[in-house]
Design an enzyme around this catalytic site. Structure first.
Site, PDB file in Angstrom:
ATOM      1  N   SER A  87      11.144  58.442  54.317  1.00  0.00           N
ATOM      2  CA  SER A  87      11.874  59.560  53.721  1.00  0.00           C
ATOM      3  C   SER A  87      10.972  60.448  52.854  1.00  0.00           C
ATOM      4  O   SER A  87      10.044  61.057  53.353  1.00  0.00           O
ATOM      5  CB  SER A  87      13.072  59.020  52.931  1.00  0.00           C
ATOM      6  OG  SER A  87      13.956  60.041  52.567  1.00  0.00           O
TER       7      SER A  87
ATOM      8  N   ASP B 156      -0.963  67.355  57.082  1.00  0.00           N
ATOM      9  CA  ASP B 156      -0.985  68.611  57.828  1.00  0.00           C
ATOM     10  C   ASP B 156      -1.876  69.658  57.177  1.00  0.00           C
ATOM     11  O   ASP B 156      -2.381  70.566  57.854  1.00  0.00           O
ATOM     12  CB  ASP B 156       0.438  69.164  57.969  1.00  0.00           C
ATOM     13  CG  ASP B 156       1.180  68.538  59.148  1.00  0.00           C
ATOM     14  OD1 ASP B 156       0.582  67.715  59.869  1.00  0.00           O
ATOM     15  OD2 ASP B 156       2.360  68.887  59.352  1.00  0.00           O
TER      16      ASP B 156
ATOM     17  N   LYS C 259      11.976  58.207  58.809  1.00  0.00           N
ATOM     18  CA  LYS C 259      13.275  58.746  58.397  1.00  0.00           C
ATOM     19  C   LYS C 259      13.079  60.235  58.121  1.00  0.00           C
ATOM     20  O   LYS C 259      12.599  60.618  57.067  1.00  0.00           O
ATOM     21  CB  LYS C 259      13.825  58.048  57.154  1.00  0.00           C
ATOM     22  CG  LYS C 259      15.194  58.593  56.711  1.00  0.00           C
ATOM     23  CD  LYS C 259      15.705  57.887  55.468  1.00  0.00           C
ATOM     24  CE  LYS C 259      17.054  58.457  55.040  1.00  0.00           C
ATOM     25  NZ  LYS C 259      16.972  59.860  54.596  1.00  0.00           N
TER      26      LYS C 259
END
Length: 484
Positions: free
Chosen positions: A300, A311, A325
């Site tokens: 999460s 990224d 999640k």
């Protein structure tokens, strides 16, 4: 009156969406369908209340309808909270409660690979669950002799919580072939968020969960590292089951100076959001290498942070695949001191990848040694006994030398790796003292992160990593023009 209130609530929540349906279903058809079923629900509610053989508690019917309606969506994160469950939820996210310190979930359906029991996402540090050696990926097969296959996630949670000082017996299943029972004494589980220290010249930041206070505590840690002239950072997100998405965004903003941190997408385009970084909120020094530790308990909000830094090519991920999640829940309080938690969107990393049910793979996989079948049986026998607990109770002030000596003694009966035995003893010996920040004796993943920071060219490593979107594309099968 209660039946009318139920219908009105449903109308407020659902019919407001009726005119935003896809083109395959007209707005009128959608509205007619919703009203048709709402009328049937109201009619059954009234009929049961007026004609059931015994007097009916209106609140009981209401709670049953709410619970059943949300369970029908087939989403383990969409749930109804009655008054007591709402209180427990608030304690979990904001305060403290009596329990064993396990973050758990339950899969929607069982398969050969996914058993029907409650699944452990993480065991919070310095809690009865962690002290008992329960790990991410374990199943809780039974709670006080009751199979969790027959319990909802909330029912299993309720059975594990309780008054501080009372006990609960868990049957733990590991790797589908190691089973042992542990009697745990419930303790006060306080909501902790951050631990930090130095490992040589490197900062070590362990984020245990994302609460409203976590971003402030992370800023304190960054200031501490600066004071100690740190040259690299390890962010430990292992066994972090998540928390508030806003907290993860605030923390990521300390490392990322521009561009998206995360975006959310729902059924309706006008509800989509993009959360961008702000250069004036960036407090982490540019150019300092970062290693992030992840495992199957990383879920999460912790995946939002790991994905954002990955990224942006700011961090190198070490460990094992995260939980996966990738959905966002909204909490909606209701008028009866109850509420619902509803999945309203999925979140996407800066490169526009969603990791729901997939997780984030590490840039470098480092796994703890897997026990052989024979070692698994020995480990199970040790966990069934109270040998370590009993010894520590009699020797409360054990030093590292004492821990090693007792591990050698244990090994005469339990033929396991000494490092594993030292870890088990250390967990028990330090439990009452508030634990330890890190364990470089046992922790092969942490040692791998420190070795990377110390010995490798971080910028060259960053050039070799791929964004989550690039990894997603590499998993897609190539279109060879054939159809089946």
């Amino acid at each position: 009156m209660c039946a009318k209130a139920c219908i009105i609530f449903c109308l407020v929540i659902f019919t407001s969406q009726c005119f935003a349906q896809s083109s395959s279903v007209s707005a009128k058809e959608a509205a007619d369908s919703s009203l048709k079923y709402l009328r049937i629900i109201g009619s059954v509610y009234n009929f049961a209340q007026q004609n059931f053989v015994d007097e009916v508690d209106a609140r009981r019917l209401y709670e049953g309808a709410m619970k059943g309606m949300l369970e029908a969506l087939g989403d383990p994160y969409t749930v109804y909270f009655n008054t007591e469950e709402m209180k427990q939820f608030n304690e979990t996210t904001m305060g403290s409660f009596g329990g064993v310190g396990l973050s758990i979930t339950k899969r929607e359906s069982s398969t050969a690979d996914v058993l029907p029991y409650v699944y452990v996402i993480s065991a919070l540090e310095n809690t009865p669950g962690a002290r008992a050696g329960i790990l991410p990926g374990d199943y809780i097969k039974e709670v006080d002799g009751v199979s969790t296959a027959e319990l909802s996630l909330q029912e299993a949670t309720d059975k594990m919580r309780g008054q501080v000082g009372t006990s609960v017996e868990l049957t733990v299943l590991r790797n589908k072939n190691i089973e042992f029972k542990k009697k745990l004494v419930r303790a006060l589980i306080e909501v902790a968020s951050v631990k930090y220290d130095m490992i040589g010249s490197f900062g070590y930041l362990h984020i245990l969960q994302f609460s409203p206070e976590t971003a402030r505590r992370v800023e304190e840690a960054i200031d501490f590292f600066k004071q100690h002239n740190f040259t690299g950072l390890v962010i430990d997100l292992r066994n972090d089951g998540g928390g508030f998405m806003t907290s993860a965004i605030e923390i990521a903003d300390k490392f990322i100076d521009s561009g998206p941190i995360v975006s959310t997408k729902s059924r309706f385009e006008f509800e989509n959001s993009v959360y961008n970084a702000h250069v004036d909120k960036t407090t982490f020094p540019r150019g300092i290498p970062i290693a992030i530790l992840i495992n199957k308990g990383t879920a999460s909000a912790s995946e939002i942070l790991a994905g954002a830094l990955k990224d942006n090519h700011l961090a190198y991920l070490i460990g094992e695949n995260s939980y996966g999640k990738g959905s966002v829940q909204q909490f909606i309080p209701l008028s009866e001191n109850d509420g619902i938690k509803l999945t309203i969107a999925r979140y996407y990393s800066p490169s526009d990848a969603n990791i729901d049910k997939i997780g984030i793979p590490p840039d470098r996989e480092v796994l703890f040694p897997v026990l052989s079948d024979e070692e698994g049986k020995i480990f199970s026998d040790l966990m069934k006994s109270d040998a370590i607990k009993d010894y520590v109770d009699v020797h409360p002030d054990m030093t590292e030398r004492d821990i090693t000596a007792y591990a050698v003694e244990l090994q005469r009966q339990y033929k396991l790796d000494l490092r594993t035995l030292r870890r088990l003893v250390r967990l028990n010996a330090t439990f009452l003292k508030g634990g330890f920040v890190y364990d470089t004796d046992y922790d092969v993943q942490l040692n791998a992160a420190v070795d990377m920071l110390k010995n490798e060219d971080f910028q060259m490593l960053m050039k070799s990593t791929r964004t989550l979107k690039e990894l997603e594309a590499s998993r897609q099968p190539a279109d060879d023009g054939t159809k089946s």
